[in-house]
Design a protein around this motif. Structure first.
Motif, PDB file in Angstrom:
ATOM      1  N   ARG A  21     -73.705 131.948  30.199  1.00 55.83           N
ATOM      2  CA  ARG A  21     -74.399 132.927  29.363  1.00 55.83           C
ATOM      3  C   ARG A  21     -74.630 132.407  27.944  1.00 55.83           C
ATOM      4  N   PRO A  34     -77.632 135.605  35.238  1.00 55.50           N
ATOM      5  CA  PRO A  34     -77.898 136.039  33.855  1.00 55.50           C
ATOM      6  C   PRO A  34     -79.141 135.420  33.234  1.00 55.50           C
ATOM      7  N   ASP A  35     -79.530 134.214  33.663  1.00 52.86           N
ATOM      8  CA  ASP A  35     -80.711 133.580  33.089  1.00 52.86           C
ATOM      9  C   ASP A  35     -82.004 134.033  33.758  1.00 52.86           C
TER      10      ASP A  35
END
Length: 320
Positions: free
Chosen positions: A123, A190-191
């Protein structure tokens, strides 16, 4: 040092003076007499508490479910422990433990994804997600002083969430050919990258029942020897019960309690009960119990297993 952790808990988190509060310490079932004595010495001499009670985790779990006799299956991060409790006491001779825990399952999932070309981006390594020229991408950040250990930790946090969200114990022992064509389950990283997870959804949890599956995962060479000597949950449970007196074996089979974060895996309760029914004596009535559903136990901040008497601290390992 454990006293540094206690100092932080007392002074920074709880904001209390230990002299004013009786203390209940929940300890692992495998703690030795020397560790208990050292703990009591430290608590009384350094913190001057008015009263101290040391309780086994398995006993608290059993009492929390309203039972004085049960077989507690505690699936933690670093290990899995099975402890029989009879009339409020742990039968120490029958306690069984395995190095297979939630952290090992997370490592297996992470290595398995990497072997398939899925790279999990921590993250902290990107600032935001955006679309440029119709292509979804991230704006990366550069932290040159970030250590390799922190990068790995950040990846393991994401892999752990994948495990908790999409993995479930298979109904039958995992077989590569049987699970090769199962539907894929999407998971958004998350990306913004969406990955598809197939057989790993069932293979990773089945390591709890068949530790030798670790040998089939690329990159887990360091754990092959550990896994080869470990036993599955059903075998550990039956061995633990067989070490107890004959008079209480039937009651233990009918009161198997699941505790710990790893034990909240989806369908773990049903799979364990099914395997025990197949391997236990015909006269045994097998019943596996879990407090609440898996989702409720996963997000519960303070379980009823941790009794509040003044305040309670759980110590997984006491090392000095």
């Amino acid at each position: 040092m454990v006293d540094s952790i206690w100092n932080h808990a007392f002074r920074e988190c709880l904001l209390i003076d230990p002299k004013e509060h009786p203390m209940l310490l929940a300890e692992p079932s495998s703690n030795s007499q020397q560790q208990r004595e050292r703990t009591a010495e430290l608590i009384f001499e350094k913190y001057n508490v008015p009263a101290l009670f040391l309780a086994k985790n398995a006993v608290l779990t059993s009492f929390a479910s309203g039972r004085a006799t049960s077989l507690v299956v505690d699936g933690g991060g670093g290990s899995t422990t099975i402890a029989p409790v009879h009339d409020g006491y742990v039968l120490q001779k029958a306690v069984a433990s395995s190095p297979i825990g939630g952290e090992l399952l997370t490592d297996c999932l992470l290595k398995s994804l990497e072997s398939k070309g899925v790279m999990i981006k921590p993250r902290y390594s990107f600032k935001r997600k955006e679309i440029q020229l119709g292509v979804f991408q991230t704006v990366d950040l550069d932290f040159p002083s970030t250590t390799e250990s922190y990068r790995l930790y950040s990846q393991r946090v994401i892999a752990s969430d994948i495990k908790e969200c999409v993995c479930r114990a298979p109904d039958t022992p995992y077989d590569e050919s049987s699970y090769s064509n199962i539907p894929m389950t999407p998971y958004e990283l998350p990306d913004g990258q969406t990955i598809e997870i197939g057989a790993d959804r069932f293979k990773i949890p089945d390591i709890l029942f068949n530790p030798s599956l670790v040998q089939t995962i690329l990159g887990m060479d360091n754990f092959v020897e550990i896994a080869s000597s470990a036993r599955g949950l059903p075998q550990m449970a039956i061995e633990s019960i067989n070490k107890c007196d004959v008079d209480i074996r039937r009651e233990l089979f009918s009161s198997i309690l699941l505790a710990g974060g790893t034990a909240s895996m989806q369908q773990l309760k049903e799979r364990l009960e099914k395997d025990l029914l197949e391997e236990s004596p015909q006269a045994a009535r097998v019943k596996v119990l879990a407090s609440g559903n898996a989702t409720e136990r996963r997000f519960r901040w303070l379980t009823t297993e941790k009794w509040f008497w003044g305040f309670a601290l759980e110590i997984d390992v006491l090392k000095y």
